[in-house]
Scaffold this motif. Sequence first.
Motif, short mmCIF file in Angstrom:
data_model
loop_
_atom_site.label_atom_id
_atom_site.label_comp_id
_atom_site.label_asym_id
_atom_site.label_seq_id
_atom_site.Cartn_x
_atom_site.Cartn_y
_atom_site.Cartn_z
N GLU A 131 0.85 -1.20 0.00
CA GLU A 131 0.00 0.00 0.00
C GLU A 131 0.88 1.25 0.00
OE1 GLU A 131 -3.51 1.04 0.31
OE2 GLU A 131 -3.46 -0.80 -0.87
N PRO A 132 0.46 2.31 -0.70
CA PRO A 132 1.24 3.56 -0.67
C PRO A 132 1.33 4.11 0.75
CG PRO A 132 -0.37 3.59 -2.46
CD PRO A 132 -0.70 2.41 -1.61
N VAL A 133 2.52 4.48 1.17
CA VAL A 133 2.74 5.01 2.52
C VAL A 133 3.56 6.29 2.42
CG1 VAL A 133 2.67 2.74 3.62
CG2 VAL A 133 4.86 3.65 2.80
N PHE A 134 3.53 7.07 3.49
CA PHE A 134 4.47 8.17 3.58
C PHE A 134 5.85 7.55 3.75
CE2 PHE A 134 0.54 10.06 5.27
CZ PHE A 134 0.45 11.18 4.46
N LYS A 135 6.77 7.92 2.91
CA LYS A 135 8.10 7.33 2.94
C LYS A 135 8.75 7.53 4.30
CE LYS A 135 8.82 7.85 -2.03
NZ LYS A 135 9.61 8.51 -3.11
N GLY A 136 9.38 6.47 4.79
CA GLY A 136 9.99 6.51 6.09
C GLY A 136 9.05 6.16 7.22
N THR A 137 7.79 5.83 6.86
CA THR A 137 6.80 5.43 7.86
C THR A 137 6.08 4.17 7.37
OG1 THR A 137 4.77 6.50 7.02
CG2 THR A 137 6.37 7.89 8.16
N ARG A 138 5.20 3.67 8.22
CA ARG A 138 4.35 2.56 7.83
C ARG A 138 2.88 3.00 7.80
NH1 ARG A 138 6.60 -2.44 8.19
NH2 ARG A 138 4.61 -3.41 8.74
N ILE A 139 2.66 4.28 7.56
CA ILE A 139 1.30 4.84 7.59
C ILE A 139 0.73 4.88 6.18
CG2 ILE A 139 -0.10 6.82 8.22
CD1 ILE A 139 2.07 7.59 10.23
N PRO A 140 -0.30 4.07 5.91
CA PRO A 140 -0.92 4.07 4.58
C PRO A 140 -1.64 5.39 4.31
CG PRO A 140 -1.47 2.07 5.80
CD PRO A 140 -0.89 3.03 6.78
N ARG A 142 -3.89 6.12 1.97
CA ARG A 142 -5.34 6.00 1.72
C ARG A 142 -6.12 5.84 3.02
NH1 ARG A 142 -5.64 5.64 -3.72
NH2 ARG A 142 -3.99 4.51 -4.82
N MET A 143 -5.51 5.24 4.02
CA MET A 143 -6.19 5.10 5.30
C MET A 143 -6.44 6.47 5.92
SD MET A 143 -4.89 3.23 8.78
CE MET A 143 -3.76 4.61 9.07
N ILE A 144 -5.47 7.37 5.78
CA ILE A 144 -5.63 8.71 6.34
C ILE A 144 -6.77 9.45 5.65
CG2 ILE A 144 -4.50 10.95 6.64
CD1 ILE A 144 -3.45 8.69 8.46
N THR A 145 -6.82 9.40 4.33
CA THR A 145 -7.90 10.12 3.64
C THR A 145 -9.25 9.44 3.88
OG1 THR A 145 -7.44 8.87 1.58
CG2 THR A 145 -6.37 11.02 1.85
N ALA A 146 -9.25 8.12 4.07
CA ALA A 146 -10.50 7.43 4.39
C ALA A 146 -11.02 7.88 5.75
CB ALA A 146 -10.29 5.92 4.37
N MET A 147 -10.12 8.05 6.70
CA MET A 147 -10.51 8.53 8.03
C MET A 147 -11.09 9.94 7.94
SD MET A 147 -7.24 7.10 10.20
CE MET A 147 -7.69 7.94 11.72
N LEU A 148 -10.48 10.78 7.11
CA LEU A 148 -11.00 12.14 6.93
C LEU A 148 -12.39 12.10 6.31
CD1 LEU A 148 -7.76 13.81 5.54
CD2 LEU A 148 -8.84 14.35 7.72
N ALA A 149 -12.56 11.23 5.31
CA ALA A 149 -13.85 11.13 4.63
C ALA A 149 -14.94 10.63 5.56
CB ALA A 149 -13.72 10.20 3.42
N GLN A 150 -14.57 9.84 6.57
CA GLN A 150 -15.54 9.29 7.52
C GLN A 150 -15.81 10.23 8.69
OE1 GLN A 150 -14.31 5.37 8.70
NE2 GLN A 150 -14.18 4.64 6.58
#
Length: 219
Positions: A131-140, A142-150
Amino acid sequence: MGALVRIYTPAEAAAVSGIGIKAVHNAIDKRIVDTVPETGRRAGGIVRRALTGEGLLRLKLWYGVGSTLPADRRRRLFEEIKAAPTAKTVKADDLLIVDVAEARKQLKARIVDLDEAEAAIGRVKGVMGGEPVFKGTRIPVRMITAMLAQGAGETEILEGYPILTPRMIELARIWVAAHPTRGRPKKLSEMGLKAKSSKHMVLQGDPHPSTSSKTRVAS
């Protein structure tokens, strides 16, 4: 050999111009904006419906003011812009003067945002199932934008992920807009994530506000 011209996919054009993807395809179908030949290539494969920078400008102006003009006046407006590429304003008709410089400025700023997002986000082999992540992290991303959308707020997300910054969330928005998913979204477990907390909240646009859903902050 001539210089390579940068091209943008319809999704990238939508993200940069701030126009919905359906409206972008509509403008292409109606030939409001021109596309590069189907053989136009870029990193990652062939782009069959792509726009140049001039196409982005036409798209933005069409959505902003061009849609109110008859076809002949709109064509005249685009011809005037092409003939004077450095002009700050262009006269669309006797009563309408278009601020082309501001449109170019807005597009340039969004292109810079997209380029920054492309540099900061990517797929890393063996991390989060690709899954695409912020480089240098393990944070996906799309998960961040999905959380914002919800309905999750930026403050809530930043508290749950201290490594993130407001700028990174902004970059996540434009990157995801430029790279829409195909098929169903991956589940948390498929991305190698586990929920560490949950919160009941009403989804935006929920027709039954008494029914709440969970937004999960994962790690």
